[in-house]
Design a protein around this motif. Sequence first.
Motif: not given
Length: 391
Positions: A335-340, A363-367, A369-372, A377-391
């Motif tokens: 939720a407070k992650l700006i960039r990776v 599970n990565f939550v509240e990321a 969209r650019l982080v998600a 693109a880096m293949g992380i979503t193939e091995h972990a769930k990445v849920k996007v902040r929806t608000v």
Amino acid sequence: MTPGVSPLSPLTFTTDTNGADFGHPFAVEVSEAVHDPELDEAVIAFANADFEQCEQSVSQLTRPGGARAQHAETWLVLFDLYRAIGQAAKFEALANEYAQQFGWSAPQWFSLPKLVAEAAAEERSEPARATGEIGWVCPEVLDTEAVARLGSQTLQMPLPWVFDWGALRGIEPEACARLSELFRQWADQPLDMRWLSGERFFITLQDAAPTGVRDVDPVYWTLRLDALRLANRPDQFDEAAIDYCVTYEVSPPSWERAQCKVRVSGSGMSTQAPPLSVVSEVSSTFMESTLEDVHGSVQVASVELSGQLVGDIGVTLGKIDTQLRRAPIVNVSCAKLIRVDFIAAGDLLNWVLARRSENRTVNFVEAHRLVALFFGAMGITEHAKVKVRTV
């Protein structure tokens, strides 16, 4: 189906909704991220802290006649960009366009850098901030990479921003242009800065562009004038503007007072750069299992990543590992992650793979969209769930 929108290729995110019309901009609720190749250029630029290029790439897709002008989810990527870099005015302008385009309420504004800076300010001592111990340190030769680091670091730097120019001996022309862009952005904001050894900066610019030497790249003059405006020095600005006019025989820019406040001090103090990435303590809870072969409650470890994950983050991830214990489920709040950036994302992927080898679920939550998307693109979503902040 909405004109100009492919039913599958522009989908940035998926949900569990069955039978939805994916071409409709509001058909599904956004939840889990997948890879979106059409946004790779913007995503990579953001990971490299090239926020201007990121903005241009997404804007080209959503502008009238663009490939995704009718795709609301791509517009939300641009909203997330402005929240991630604290651009309120651009967010509000986009919100008006969004409402006119789709007849739909725009997301609510908040500044992610402000949230991170406020959290950091609570942890750092007031004397350290007041005496200028925390800030950005200029290298001996200021290049575009150093300017990118400055722009990235100020995203989460608590006020007053402290810049130490003491080591500066030269500036590359490309860096001048990039720094001028930053100064112009800051000039119209109510910021508070402290420039340690600030006169060193002005002297370096003056030495790089002597009066009457037309062979010198005029970007040095432009940066000098922008810096004098930022520091609210109208008399020195007018003198430099006259010298600029004499040198190039063109009209100089006119004086405009800046909203920000810059205090220039001597070389009696020094700074240290604060860490960009922050990791919280791991907390554990229990939840009832929904699996048929698992009865009772399951331990869930939760941790929050904050700021920017840049470079080698082995120490950060090692801190998490020491506190996970045996929890089979690990929830990582973004939720407070700006960039990776790329190096950090590679470390994060290896960390996820290591947890998977231990039969843990990550599970990565509240990321945003650019982080998600970068995780996709880096293949992380193939091995972990990445849920996007929806608000």
